[in-house]
Design a protein around this motif. Structure first.
Motif: not given
Length: 232
Positions: A37-51
């Motif tokens: 997605l061309g973003v940082t992992a932090t950006a994902l953690y705003r939407h999913v809480d963990s792996r």
């Protein structure tokens, strides 16, 4: 959705789901989705809480597509075998899904829907809800475990088919050189993998039904099985 002009990219939960499904469960990770997605992992953690949350998001989305077919003409044994084979076929069509299910079943809405569907099917065949949950859960676990073994073998074949063939030949040679095992092993029929899985599932399901026929309380079944294993 890469960064433009140095500003952080904006992503939504649907973007994460789309990228995760494109990667597939086998290659799924927070880092892989973020890179895609061309973003940082932090950006994902705003939407999913963990792996685990990412796995659940993608895994449950895939499971939502599995529609179990129940033939009303099937008795309990044939029905449970059909249930197991439908699960196996779906898992093989979606590499990596079996690993998601192997950890815990059901983990989310998709798995819960499947379990409810199967409990309803067993209720139509005379089972009380508690026994139906135990029986369907046991058959699902068998199907998941056998499919995981199949997927591991297929992955080994893809990675180094020639090497795996050599290992298999080494096993055959070892058995052929054993005075006790050579004759019986040579006489064994060569059963294709799908048929071998079907045979194992059928034998296991017959045993489960023998211990838990329609109408038998779960507590009685567990007590009976526990008594059989006492002292071992």
């Amino acid at each position: 959705m890469p960064n433009i002009g140095g500003r952080p990219a904006t992503i939504a939960r649907d973007d994460i789901l789309r990228a995760g499904r494109e990667l597939g469960m086998r290659r799924l990770s927070v880092k892989a989705v973020a890179v895609r997605l061309g973003v940082t992992a932090t950006a994902l953690y705003r939407h999913v809480d963990s792996r685990w949350g990412l796995e659940r998001l993608v895994g449950e989305s895939i499971l939502a597509e599995l529609e179990l077919h129940d033939d009303p003409g099937h008795d309990v044994e044939r029905h449970l075998l059909s249930f197991a084979l439908q699960m196996r076929g779906f898992m093989l069509e979606h590499p990596g899904l079996v690993t998601y299910l192997q950890l815990l079943f059901p983990r989310g809405d998709g798995g819960q829907r499947l379990l409810n569907t199967e409990v309803d099917a067993l209720a139509r065949r005379g089972y009380e809800p508690a026994a139906a949950i135990v029986l369907s859960g046991a058959v699902a676990s068998l199907a998941i475990a056998m499919t995981a073994s199949e997927e591991n073998s297929m992955a080994a074949e893809e990675a180094d088919g020639a090497g795996l063939d050599r290992e298999r030949q080494a096993v055959r040679d070892r058995l052929a050189g054993d005075d006790r095992l050579a004759g019986p092993s040579a006489a064994l029929p060569q059963v294709p993998r799908p048929e071998y899985v079907r045979l194992l599932l059928t034998a296991s399901i017959r045993g489960l039904i023998g211990s838990c026929p329609p109408g038998r309380p779960v507590a009685e079944m567990v007590a009976d099985l526990a008594a059989t294993g006492e002292g071992l």
